[in-house]
Design an enzyme around this catalytic site. Structure first.
Site, PDB file in Angstrom:
ATOM      1  N   ASN A   9       0.873  -1.180   0.000  1.00 16.32           N
ATOM      2  CA  ASN A   9       0.000   0.000   0.000  1.00 16.32           C
ATOM      3  C   ASN A   9       0.911   1.232   0.000  1.00 16.32           C
ATOM      4  O   ASN A   9       1.495   1.571   1.015  1.00 16.32           O
ATOM      5  CB  ASN A   9      -0.876  -0.051   1.270  1.00 16.32           C
ATOM      6  CG  ASN A   9      -1.685   1.220   1.459  1.00 16.32           C
ATOM      7  OD1 ASN A   9      -1.818   2.039   0.553  1.00 16.32           O
ATOM      8  ND2 ASN A   9      -2.250   1.378   2.654  1.00 16.32           N
ATOM      9  N   TRP A  10       1.008   1.863  -1.169  1.00 16.29           N
ATOM     10  CA  TRP A  10       1.970   2.965  -1.307  1.00 16.29           C
ATOM     11  C   TRP A  10       1.459   4.269  -0.680  1.00 16.29           C
ATOM     12  O   TRP A  10       2.203   5.245  -0.603  1.00 16.29           O
ATOM     13  CB  TRP A  10       2.309   3.193  -2.789  1.00 16.29           C
ATOM     14  CG  TRP A  10       3.006   2.036  -3.439  1.00 16.29           C
ATOM     15  CD1 TRP A  10       3.288   0.822  -2.871  1.00 16.29           C
ATOM     16  CD2 TRP A  10       3.519   1.982  -4.776  1.00 16.29           C
ATOM     17  NE1 TRP A  10       3.940   0.018  -3.778  1.00 16.29           N
ATOM     18  CE2 TRP A  10       4.090   0.703  -4.961  1.00 16.29           C
ATOM     19  CE3 TRP A  10       3.539   2.883  -5.854  1.00 16.29           C
ATOM     20  CZ2 TRP A  10       4.675   0.316  -6.161  1.00 16.29           C
ATOM     21  CZ3 TRP A  10       4.127   2.490  -7.054  1.00 16.29           C
ATOM     22  CH2 TRP A  10       4.695   1.222  -7.192  1.00 16.29           C
ATOM     23  N   LYS A  11       0.189   4.295  -0.298  1.00 13.50           N
ATOM     24  CA  LYS A  11      -0.417   5.502   0.304  1.00 13.50           C
ATOM     25  C   LYS A  11      -0.154   6.723  -0.596  1.00 13.50           C
ATOM     26  O   LYS A  11      -0.047   6.559  -1.804  1.00 13.50           O
ATOM     27  CB  LYS A  11       0.098   5.685   1.736  1.00 13.50           C
ATOM     28  CG  LYS A  11      -0.075   4.407   2.573  1.00 13.50           C
ATOM     29  CD  LYS A  11       0.154   4.611   4.042  1.00 13.50           C
ATOM     30  CE  LYS A  11      -0.057   3.281   4.758  1.00 13.50           C
ATOM     31  NZ  LYS A  11       0.027   3.397   6.205  1.00 13.50           N
ATOM     32  N   HIS A  97      -9.419   1.394   5.164  1.00 11.21           N
ATOM     33  CA  HIS A  97      -8.132   1.622   5.822  1.00 11.21           C
ATOM     34  C   HIS A  97      -8.334   2.602   6.977  1.00 11.21           C
ATOM     35  O   HIS A  97      -9.112   3.552   6.866  1.00 11.21           O
ATOM     36  CB  HIS A  97      -7.103   2.151   4.821  1.00 11.21           C
ATOM     37  CG  HIS A  97      -5.718   2.119   5.381  1.00 11.21           C
ATOM     38  ND1 HIS A  97      -5.264   3.060   6.272  1.00 11.21           N
ATOM     39  CD2 HIS A  97      -4.703   1.227   5.214  1.00 11.21           C
ATOM     40  CE1 HIS A  97      -4.014   2.753   6.623  1.00 11.21           C
ATOM     41  NE2 HIS A  97      -3.658   1.645   5.997  1.00 11.21           N
ATOM     42  N   GLU A  99      -6.670   5.004   7.969  1.00 13.07           N
ATOM     43  CA  GLU A  99      -6.426   6.417   7.625  1.00 13.07           C
ATOM     44  C   GLU A  99      -7.656   7.024   6.953  1.00 13.07           C
ATOM     45  O   GLU A  99      -7.993   8.184   7.176  1.00 13.07           O
ATOM     46  CB  GLU A  99      -5.165   6.522   6.733  1.00 13.07           C
ATOM     47  CG  GLU A  99      -3.906   6.255   7.549  1.00 13.07           C
ATOM     48  CD  GLU A  99      -2.758   5.629   6.784  1.00 13.07           C
ATOM     49  OE1 GLU A  99      -2.763   5.644   5.534  1.00 13.07           O
ATOM     50  OE2 GLU A  99      -1.839   5.108   7.442  1.00 13.07           O
ATOM     51  N   GLU A 169      -5.225  -4.649  10.851  1.00  9.44           N
ATOM     52  CA  GLU A 169      -4.174  -3.644  11.033  1.00  9.44           C
ATOM     53  C   GLU A 169      -4.410  -2.883  12.338  1.00  9.44           C
ATOM     54  O   GLU A 169      -5.172  -1.910  12.357  1.00  9.44           O
ATOM     55  CB  GLU A 169      -4.190  -2.654   9.872  1.00  9.44           C
ATOM     56  CG  GLU A 169      -3.973  -3.295   8.513  1.00  9.44           C
ATOM     57  CD  GLU A 169      -3.421  -2.302   7.504  1.00  9.44           C
ATOM     58  OE1 GLU A 169      -2.351  -2.565   6.966  1.00  9.44           O
ATOM     59  OE2 GLU A 169      -4.048  -1.253   7.282  1.00  9.44           O
ATOM     60  N   GLY A 175       2.699   2.456  10.748  1.00  9.57           N
ATOM     61  CA  GLY A 175       3.653   3.531  10.527  1.00  9.57           C
ATOM     62  C   GLY A 175       4.392   3.952  11.793  1.00  9.57           C
ATOM     63  O   GLY A 175       5.069   4.975  11.807  1.00  9.57           O
ATOM     64  N   SER A 215       3.628  -1.916  10.417  1.00  8.50           N
ATOM     65  CA  SER A 215       5.081  -2.008  10.619  1.00  8.50           C
ATOM     66  C   SER A 215       5.648  -3.389  10.297  1.00  8.50           C
ATOM     67  O   SER A 215       6.587  -3.849  10.952  1.00  8.50           O
ATOM     68  CB  SER A 215       5.459  -1.572  12.034  1.00  8.50           C
ATOM     69  OG  SER A 215       5.098  -0.213  12.238  1.00  8.50           O
ATOM     70  N   GLY A 237       5.085   1.379   4.698  1.00 10.24           N
ATOM     71  CA  GLY A 237       6.430   1.936   4.549  1.00 10.24           C
ATOM     72  C   GLY A 237       7.421   1.029   3.826  1.00 10.24           C
ATOM     73  O   GLY A 237       8.128   1.482   2.912  1.00 10.24           O
TER      74      GLY A 237
HETATM   75  P1  PGA Z   1       2.981   0.415   7.666  1.00 11.17           P
HETATM   76  O1  PGA Z   1       1.496   0.595   7.046  1.00 11.17           O
HETATM   77  O2  PGA Z   1       3.513  -0.881   7.117  1.00 11.17           O
HETATM   78  O3  PGA Z   1       3.750   1.605   7.204  1.00 11.17           O
HETATM   79  O4  PGA Z   1       2.816   0.350   9.144  1.00 11.17           O
HETATM   80  C1  PGA Z   1       0.635  -0.479   6.855  1.00 11.17           C
HETATM   81  C2  PGA Z   1      -0.688  -0.001   6.303  1.00 11.17           C
HETATM   82  O5  PGA Z   1      -1.166   1.054   6.744  1.00 11.17           O
HETATM   83  O6  PGA Z   1      -1.293  -0.633   5.413  1.00 11.17           O
END
Ligand code: PGA
Length: 252
Positions: A9-11, A97, A99, A169, A175, A215, A237
């Site tokens: 997931n490149w966000k 997600h 976010e 998650e 993150g 993470s 990330g």
């Molecule tokens: P992260 O994000 O690996 O940077 O913790 C995971 C995600 O939000 O899908």
């Protein structure tokens, strides 16, 4: 069908030229591998989907969007529909997600509509759930995750649900560099599978792919993926560096 998956997931990262180089690097590293034990998915931003899809032709990597609209089409400025995502070459879409839930107020009712349109357009949905730190500290994490499923994807028919991939998650691990321990991940994944059995049946539960996200990196992927109920990862990330992403894929 249940399968091992590693999805990046490149966000909101990588411009179009940067996305093109990242995907080229991933393809070239994966070409050196004889066989892969996991399906690989990349989820760049909307504006890179078309070009990335062209590069993915002939590779084993699948394409996902990071979001899609809760409406079919029309006067919804700035939105991108599930139909458009499918037409640009995606097989998957990430929905729910944390976010999106936190910053864009996406609640269960909206997510239910998004899932509905995604499924109508023959996309598989990577549906994200997970608790906040405070909820875990209060011991409410199982209840929170159960609610997130019951109010959304658990209302789907058995047939529809076969197109859902669950991504657990924990928000406190996204993150932050703090990963859920291998035991915490397995415990929650087993709980989710039990809920699927109760809501549908054992067959459906055995056939559902449940990913871990938060993470996840090369140094902890092996530990996480060796759990019987962890079928892979949704990677943020570490998916932005080809070498790290490929190292995670090779953790299976
Ligand atoms: P992260 O994000 O690996 O940077 O913790 C995971 C995600 O939000 O899908």
């Amino acid at each position: 069908m249940r399968k091992n998956i590693v999805a990046g997931n490149w966000k909101m990262n990588k411009t179009l030229p940067e996305s093109v180089s990242l995907v080229k690097e991933i393809i070239s590293l994966l070409n050196k591998e004889n066989s892969l034990q996991a399906e690989v998915i990349v989820a760049p931003t909307y504006v890179s989907l078309y070009e990335v899809n062209k590069l993915l032709k002939g590779s084993k990597i699948k394409l996902s969007a990071q979001n899609s609209a809760s409406e079919h089409s029309g006067a919804y400025t700035g939105e991108i529909s599930a139909e458009m995502i499918k037409a640009v070459g995606c097989d998957y879409v990430i929905l729910g997600h944390s976010e999106r839930r936190a910053y864009y107020g996406e609640r269960d009712a909206i997510l239910t509509r998004k899932v509905e349109f995604a499924l109508k357009n023959e996309l598989e949905v990577i549906f994200c759930i997970g608790e906040r730190l405070l909820e875990r500290e209060k011991g409410e994490h199982f209840k929170v995750v159960e609610g997130q499923l019951k109010n959304t994807v658990f209302n789907l028919s058995e047939n529809e649900f076969s197109n859902i991939i669950i991504a657990y998650e924990p928000i406190w691990a996204i993150g932050t560099g703090v990963t859920a321990s291998s035991e915490q991940a397995q415990e929650m994944h087993a709980f989710i599978r039990k809920l699927i059995t109760e809501n549908y049946n054992t067959d459906v539960a055995d056939n559902t792919t449940i990913l871990y996200g938060g993470s996840c990196k090369p140094s902890n992927a092996v530990e996480l993926f060796k759990n019987p109920d962890v079928d892979g990862g949704l990677i943020g990330g570490a998916a932005l560096k080809a070498e790290d992403f490929v190292a995670i894929i090779k953790s299976f």
